[in-house]
Design a protein around this motif. Structure first.
Motif, PDB file in Angstrom:
ATOM      1  N   PHE A  28      -2.741   8.999   4.674  1.00  0.00           N
ATOM      2  CA  PHE A  28      -3.875   8.212   4.188  1.00  0.00           C
ATOM      3  C   PHE A  28      -4.734   7.731   5.368  1.00  0.00           C
ATOM      4  O   PHE A  28      -5.962   7.733   5.296  1.00  0.00           O
ATOM      5  N   SER A  67       3.267   8.656   3.297  1.00  0.00           N
ATOM      6  CA  SER A  67       2.031   8.634   2.503  1.00  0.00           C
ATOM      7  C   SER A  67       0.930   7.913   3.284  1.00  0.00           C
ATOM      8  O   SER A  67      -0.217   8.364   3.337  1.00  0.00           O
ATOM      9  N   SER A  68       1.293   6.812   3.901  1.00  0.00           N
ATOM     10  CA  SER A  68       0.318   6.015   4.642  1.00  0.00           C
ATOM     11  C   SER A  68      -0.197   6.755   5.882  1.00  0.00           C
ATOM     12  O   SER A  68      -1.364   6.651   6.253  1.00  0.00           O
ATOM     13  N   PRO A  82       0.807  -1.229   0.000  1.00  0.00           N
ATOM     14  CA  PRO A  82       0.000   0.000   0.000  1.00  0.00           C
ATOM     15  C   PRO A  82       0.843   1.284   0.000  1.00  0.00           C
ATOM     16  O   PRO A  82       1.838   1.380   0.709  1.00  0.00           O
ATOM     17  N   LYS A  83       0.404   2.213  -0.804  1.00  0.00           N
ATOM     18  CA  LYS A  83       0.986   3.558  -0.964  1.00  0.00           C
ATOM     19  C   LYS A  83       2.275   3.585  -1.797  1.00  0.00           C
ATOM     20  O   LYS A  83       3.111   4.465  -1.660  1.00  0.00           O
ATOM     21  N   SER A  84       2.376   2.608  -2.699  1.00  0.00           N
ATOM     22  CA  SER A  84       3.574   2.548  -3.546  1.00  0.00           C
ATOM     23  C   SER A  84       3.308   2.967  -4.985  1.00  0.00           C
ATOM     24  O   SER A  84       4.219   2.891  -5.821  1.00  0.00           O
ATOM     25  N   ARG A 111       8.475   1.123  -3.612  1.00  0.00           N
ATOM     26  CA  ARG A 111       8.709   2.535  -3.275  1.00  0.00           C
ATOM     27  C   ARG A 111       9.552   2.595  -2.017  1.00  0.00           C
ATOM     28  O   ARG A 111       9.448   1.700  -1.146  1.00  0.00           O
ATOM     29  N   ILE A 145       6.687   5.656   1.808  1.00  0.00           N
ATOM     30  CA  ILE A 145       5.448   4.887   2.002  1.00  0.00           C
ATOM     31  C   ILE A 145       4.869   5.223   3.371  1.00  0.00           C
ATOM     32  O   ILE A 145       3.670   5.458   3.527  1.00  0.00           O
ATOM     33  N   PHE A 201      -6.090  12.082  -1.739  1.00  0.00           N
ATOM     34  CA  PHE A 201      -5.492  10.783  -2.081  1.00  0.00           C
ATOM     35  C   PHE A 201      -4.253  11.026  -2.928  1.00  0.00           C
ATOM     36  O   PHE A 201      -3.182  10.487  -2.666  1.00  0.00           O
ATOM     37  N   TYR A 251       8.856   3.296  -7.833  1.00  0.00           N
ATOM     38  CA  TYR A 251       8.065   4.533  -7.897  1.00  0.00           C
ATOM     39  C   TYR A 251       9.001   5.688  -8.253  1.00  0.00           C
ATOM     40  O   TYR A 251       8.652   6.559  -9.055  1.00  0.00           O
ATOM     41  N   ARG A 289      -1.764  13.134  -3.064  1.00  0.00           N
ATOM     42  CA  ARG A 289      -1.321  14.097  -2.062  1.00  0.00           C
ATOM     43  C   ARG A 289      -0.172  14.971  -2.568  1.00  0.00           C
ATOM     44  O   ARG A 289      -0.347  16.160  -2.809  1.00  0.00           O
ATOM     45  N   HIS A 323      -2.604  -5.818  -3.535  1.00  0.00           N
ATOM     46  CA  HIS A 323      -1.618  -5.630  -2.467  1.00  0.00           C
ATOM     47  C   HIS A 323      -1.201  -6.994  -1.902  1.00  0.00           C
ATOM     48  O   HIS A 323      -0.495  -7.055  -0.907  1.00  0.00           O
TER      49      HIS A 323
END
Ligand code: A3P
Length: 290
Positions: free
Chosen positions: A136, A132-133, A46-48, A124, A129, A249, A187, A251, A102
């Motif tokens: 999120f 970002s997470s 997640p978040k990559s 990433r 990550i 989202f 990424y 961001r 994922h």
């Protein structure tokens, strides 16, 4: 109001999966999903860069026809393996199909192993990550409150987050013996030179795209264009589910934002844990962690 953690996650084969999108039935559907030889799945922790791949893949596969990204929301055009919605849209997908997931390698369905379907693993920098997470978790009401950055960092390192530890995820896919069915991309590579990254992916998928097509795809997959695309920016999702006013989202879309968040102590702790967990692996990380 955020729910307590036991309401938020489903425990499935040793992983925490958000209950809002994952159900035993959707996981059964995923396990029984029949991969076809010409399918391609983008795999991410997640978040990559998952939704980025939901923009990129249809365009690479169809030579740059903008119809899918302009007319179909991302979660339907490139559905998630494991998420409930897949069962509703699977029959409508036309080949070559693109999916995202994922899933760590151990959760991939049997048909993935017997098919020739390809996987693109997007990696990433885990420091970005984490950042970002962290944001999120603030905007997604179906996830728990992340607490302070320091608290969230500990949770992340311990793997008490959706889909478990980042290191385990990367290791599971790096160790998978998929030969030329898998490619790894970062990424950061995509941020630095998207046309070059797209060319690499297009070659991997055996698409013979012209430079003109690659440039057109790059333009439509830029952070700015995606942020303005109603089919990709989650503006159609209710605020009760994702509050884009708290943090969008899409961001920042940059690499290196971790420098604005980590203290020297947090950096040292983070780096030592990640290094230790990757000790002895036969791959090296493409970025320096310290
Ligand atoms: P940031 O929060 O650092 O901005 P995922 O889709 O796996 O949840 O990953 C989300 C991250 O990918 C977010 O990172 C988001 O901004 C970034 N992202 C999505 N599309 C992007 C694009 N076209 N260019 C750069 N970053 C993008």
């Amino acid at each position: 109001m955020k729910s307590p953690e036991f309401d938020i996650y489903l425990q499935y084969q040793g992983f925490l999966l958000p209950r809002e999108t994952h159900f035993l039935q959707s996981l059964k559907f995923a396990n029984e999903f029949k991969f076809k030889d010409d399918d391609v799945v983008a795999v991410t922790y997640p978040k990559s860069g998952t939704i980025w791949m939901q923009e990129i893949l249809p365009l690479l596969l169809n030579g740059g026809d903008l119809t899918p990204i302009q007319t179909t929301v991302n979660w339907d055009r490139v559905p998630w393996l494991g998420v409930k919605r897949l069962a509703e849209v699977a029959d409508k997908l036309t080949s070559p199909r693109a999916l995202v997931t994922h899933f760590p390698y151990s959760l991939m369905p049997p048909s993935f192993h017997t098919s020739k379907a390809k996987a693109i693993y997007v990696m990433r920098n885990p420091k970005d990550i984490l950042v970002s997470s962290y944001y999120f978790h603030q905007m997604a009401t179906f996830l728990e409150d992340p607490g302070t950055f320091d608290e969230f960092l500990e949770k992340f390192l311990e793997g008490r987050v959706m889909f478990g530890k980042w290191t385990d995820h990367v290791k599971s896919w790096r160790r998978a013996e998929l030969g030329d069915r898998i490619m790894f991309i970062t990424y950061e590579e995509m941020v630095q030179d998207l046309p070059a990254a797209l060319r690499r992916m297009s070659d991997f998928l055996c698409r013979n795209l012209s430079d003109e097509a690659i440039l057109k795809i790059a333009e439509h997959c830029s952070f700015k264009t995606m942020k303005a695309n109603r089919m990709s920016n989650f503006s159609q999702i209710s605020k009760e589910y994702m509050d884009n006013d708290k943090s969008p989202f899409l961001r920042k879309g940059i690499s290196g934002d971790w420098k604005n968040h980590f203290s020297p102590e947090q950096l040292a702790r983070f780096t030592s844990v990640i290094f230790k967990e990757l000790e002895g692996e036969n791959f090296s990380l493409p970025w320096s962690l310290d």
